[in-house]
Design an enzyme around this catalytic site. Structure first.
Site, PDB file in Angstrom:
ATOM      1  N   ARG A   1      -6.380   9.962   1.031  1.00 57.91           N
ATOM      2  CA  ARG A   1      -6.598   8.954   2.116  1.00 57.91           C
ATOM      3  C   ARG A   1      -6.573   9.760   3.559  1.00 57.91           C
ATOM      4  NH1 ARG A   1      -2.644   3.985   2.477  1.00 57.91           N
ATOM      5  NH2 ARG A   1      -0.933   5.297   2.333  1.00 57.91           N
TER       6      ARG A   1
ATOM      7  N   ARG B   1       7.366   6.473  -3.835  1.00 58.96           N
ATOM      8  CA  ARG B   1       6.825   5.453  -3.534  1.00 58.96           C
ATOM      9  C   ARG B   1       6.415   4.273  -4.315  1.00 58.96           C
ATOM     10  NH1 ARG B   1       2.603   7.173   0.460  1.00 58.96           N
ATOM     11  NH2 ARG B   1       2.342   4.862   0.996  1.00 58.96           N
TER      12      ARG B   1
ATOM     13  N   ARG C   1       8.320  -7.051   0.825  1.00 62.18           N
ATOM     14  CA  ARG C   1       8.410  -5.866  -0.398  1.00 62.18           C
ATOM     15  C   ARG C   1       9.540  -6.109  -1.265  1.00 62.18           C
ATOM     16  NH1 ARG C   1       5.011  -1.784   2.592  1.00 62.18           N
ATOM     17  NH2 ARG C   1       4.855   0.075   1.402  1.00 62.18           N
TER      18      ARG C   1
ATOM     19  N   LYS D   1      -4.789  -2.520   0.411  1.00 59.74           N
ATOM     20  CA  LYS D   1      -4.386  -3.660   1.378  1.00 59.74           C
ATOM     21  C   LYS D   1      -4.768  -3.578   2.834  1.00 59.74           C
ATOM     22  CE  LYS D   1       0.291  -2.881   0.453  1.00 59.74           C
ATOM     23  NZ  LYS D   1       0.097  -1.809  -0.189  1.00 59.74           N
TER      24      LYS D   1
ATOM     25  N   ARG E   1      -1.339  11.146   6.231  1.00 63.08           N
ATOM     26  CA  ARG E   1       0.049  10.572   6.323  1.00 63.08           C
ATOM     27  C   ARG E   1       1.144  11.744   5.789  1.00 63.08           C
ATOM     28  NH1 ARG E   1       0.330   4.370   5.028  1.00 63.08           N
ATOM     29  NH2 ARG E   1       2.392   4.967   4.234  1.00 63.08           N
TER      30      ARG E   1
HETATM   31  P1  ADP Z   1      -2.607   0.325   0.900  1.00 64.79           P
HETATM   32  O1  ADP Z   1      -2.896  -0.120   2.379  1.00 64.79           O
HETATM   33  O2  ADP Z   1      -2.543  -0.911  -0.029  1.00 64.79           O
HETATM   34  O3  ADP Z   1      -1.435   1.439   0.764  1.00 64.79           O
HETATM   35  P2  ADP Z   1      -5.423   1.637   1.757  1.00 64.79           P
HETATM   36  O4  ADP Z   1      -6.283   0.265   2.080  1.00 64.79           O
HETATM   37  O5  ADP Z   1      -4.701   2.667   2.705  1.00 64.79           O
HETATM   38  O6  ADP Z   1      -4.064   1.155   0.808  1.00 64.79           O
HETATM   39  O7  ADP Z   1      -6.248   2.549   0.684  1.00 64.79           O
HETATM   40  C1  ADP Z   1      -5.586   3.587  -0.145  1.00 64.79           C
HETATM   41  C2  ADP Z   1      -6.775   4.582  -0.235  1.00 64.79           C
HETATM   42  O8  ADP Z   1      -7.667   3.915  -1.048  1.00 64.79           O
HETATM   43  C3  ADP Z   1      -7.796   4.778   1.024  1.00 64.79           C
HETATM   44  O9  ADP Z   1      -8.002   6.198   1.075  1.00 64.79           O
HETATM   45  C4  ADP Z   1      -8.953   3.668   0.968  1.00 64.79           C
HETATM   46  O10 ADP Z   1      -9.940   4.633   1.554  1.00 64.79           O
HETATM   47  C5  ADP Z   1      -9.092   3.920  -0.438  1.00 64.79           C
HETATM   48  N1  ADP Z   1      -9.710   2.486  -1.065  1.00 64.79           N
HETATM   49  C6  ADP Z   1      -9.308   1.414  -0.644  1.00 64.79           C
HETATM   50  N2  ADP Z   1      -9.837   0.331  -1.373  1.00 64.79           N
HETATM   51  C7  ADP Z   1     -10.476   0.900  -2.289  1.00 64.79           C
HETATM   52  C8  ADP Z   1     -11.496   0.668  -3.411  1.00 64.79           C
HETATM   53  N3  ADP Z   1     -11.800  -0.475  -3.637  1.00 64.79           N
HETATM   54  N4  ADP Z   1     -11.722   1.646  -4.085  1.00 64.79           N
HETATM   55  C9  ADP Z   1     -11.747   3.014  -4.181  1.00 64.79           C
HETATM   56  N5  ADP Z   1     -10.828   3.268  -2.902  1.00 64.79           N
HETATM   57  C10 ADP Z   1     -10.202   2.507  -2.180  1.00 64.79           C
HETATM   58  P1  AMP Z   2       2.908   1.414   4.064  1.00 60.16           P
HETATM   59  O1  AMP Z   2       2.214   1.635   5.411  1.00 60.16           O
HETATM   60  O2  AMP Z   2       2.915   0.008   3.910  1.00 60.16           O
HETATM   61  O3  AMP Z   2       2.677   2.442   3.023  1.00 60.16           O
HETATM   62  O4  AMP Z   2       4.523   1.719   4.413  1.00 60.16           O
HETATM   63  C1  AMP Z   2       5.154   2.903   4.993  1.00 60.16           C
HETATM   64  C2  AMP Z   2       6.460   3.024   4.572  1.00 60.16           C
HETATM   65  O5  AMP Z   2       7.343   2.285   5.462  1.00 60.16           O
HETATM   66  C3  AMP Z   2       7.169   2.488   3.493  1.00 60.16           C
HETATM   67  O6  AMP Z   2       7.080   3.456   2.481  1.00 60.16           O
HETATM   68  C4  AMP Z   2       8.434   2.135   3.747  1.00 60.16           C
HETATM   69  O7  AMP Z   2       9.323   3.416   3.902  1.00 60.16           O
HETATM   70  C5  AMP Z   2       8.351   1.553   5.143  1.00 60.16           C
HETATM   71  N1  AMP Z   2       8.048   0.207   4.797  1.00 60.16           N
HETATM   72  C6  AMP Z   2       7.015  -0.450   5.187  1.00 60.16           C
HETATM   73  N2  AMP Z   2       6.846  -2.033   5.105  1.00 60.16           N
HETATM   74  C7  AMP Z   2       8.138  -1.996   4.360  1.00 60.16           C
HETATM   75  C8  AMP Z   2       9.006  -3.142   3.978  1.00 60.16           C
HETATM   76  N3  AMP Z   2       8.243  -4.433   3.845  1.00 60.16           N
HETATM   77  N4  AMP Z   2      10.420  -3.047   3.675  1.00 60.16           N
HETATM   78  C9  AMP Z   2      10.761  -1.706   3.783  1.00 60.16           C
HETATM   79  N5  AMP Z   2      10.142  -0.694   3.993  1.00 60.16           N
HETATM   80  C10 AMP Z   2       9.046  -0.613   4.568  1.00 60.16           C
END
Ligand code: ADP
Ligand code: AMP
Length: 236
Positions: free
Chosen positions: A128, A172, A88, A13, A161
């Site tokens: 990541r 998660r 969420r 995302k 992270r």
């Molecule tokens: P989210 O925001 O949904 O938690 P991220 O965008 O942070 O996910 O992506 C999670 C990990 O996967 C990151 O390390 C990113 O570089 C990698 N990633 C994102 N899109 C792809 C893809 N299409 N193929 C492989 N790895 C990806």
């Molecule tokens: P994310 O960066 O989206 O992976 O979010 C990191 C953490 O923030 C999650 O694991 C939750 O603890 C909190 N969080 C983010 N968005 C929400 C949401 N919409 N509702 C509740 N908790 C959230």
């Protein structure tokens, strides 16, 4: 225009949001990024959220709703927003819909659901790395920065992270399956869901999203779909 990016932790995302907001010029609103900023600044929201985030649990609905609504009212979001990580829960989705209808006189245009298998999600989260300045996510194998350990745009030192460590990441994902996955059917029933195969190269995922958005009929862009109203009633 209000768009939602829906998907499990690690689905891509944030990665897609950084590219898409550049292309379609709307604000990127990530609830996770906002919480991390609040934690860094030691605000009351940050202090409340920290424990939940460390445990891989969701922050209480009311807290996240208040934080997001406040942010959507800032000038940065005057043209709408690409929401990433919010809503969420069904409760958050209802609150978002009500607030958009009441305060912004607009509905959600589409929900972009990025679908990825669980095994792949864990591999993505464990590799990541994130830029502390612009929050761009990288992956040490799948999507590495040009210079190891440094952000392509900012040159800043990337970090991992704490909640990406295996045990918290697994929690998660469980929380996602229990509390967030019902949103897929929720938005599907309202005809808003665009399902995108997230297990393709980043550029291909972006292309599929853009193609799906381009297929939205032009008159919908103006009228925008409100949950609770059918597409037919708007077109009529
Ligand atoms: P989210 O925001 O949904 O938690 P991220 O965008 O942070 O996910 O992506 C999670 C990990 O996967 C990151 O390390 C990113 O570089 C990698 N990633 C994102 N899109 C792809 C893809 N299409 N193929 C492989 N790895 C990806
Ligand atoms: P994310 O960066 O989206 O992976 O979010 C990191 C953490 O923030 C999650 O694991 C939750 O603890 C909190 N969080 C983010 N968005 C929400 C949401 N919409 N509702 C509740 N908790 C959230």
């Amino acid at each position: 225009m209000y768009l939602i990016l829906l998907g499990a932790p690690g689905a891509g995302k944030g990665t897609q949001a950084h590219v898409l907001t550049d292309l379609i010029k709307i604000a990127h609103v990530s609830s996770g990024d906002l919480f991390r900023e609040n934690i860094k600044n030691g605000t009351p929201i940050g202090i409340e959220a920290q424990g939940y985030i460390n445990r891989g649990e969701l922050v209480p609905d009311e807290t996240v709703i208040e934080m997001i609504m406040e942010h959507l009212s800032t000038p940065a979001c005057r043209n709408g927003a690409l929401l990433d990580g919010f809503p969420r829960t069904i409760y958050q989705a209802d609150a978002l819909n009500e607030a958009l209808r009441e305060h912004f006189k607009e509905g959600i245009s589409r929900v972009i659901y990025i679908k990825v298998d669980t095994d792949e999600l864990l591999q993505r989260l464990s590799g990541r790395w994130i830029c502390p300045v612009c929050q761009t996510p990288y992956h040490e194998i799948n999507n590495p920065p040009r210079v190891k350990g440094k952000c392509d745009q900012e040159g800043a030192e990337l970090y991992q992270r704490d909640d990406d460590k295996r045990s918290t990441a697994e929690r998660r994902l469980q929380v996602y399956f229990n509390q967030t996955m019902p949103l897929i059917d929720y938005y599907k029933e309202h005809g808003l869901l665009l399902e995108i195969n997230g297990q393709q190269p980043v550029e291909k995922v972006t292309r599929d999203i853009v193609t799906a958005l381009e297929a939205i009929p032009a008159n919908e862009g103006k009228k925008s779909i409100m949950l609770g109203e059918t597409e037919e009633s708007l077109v009529a």
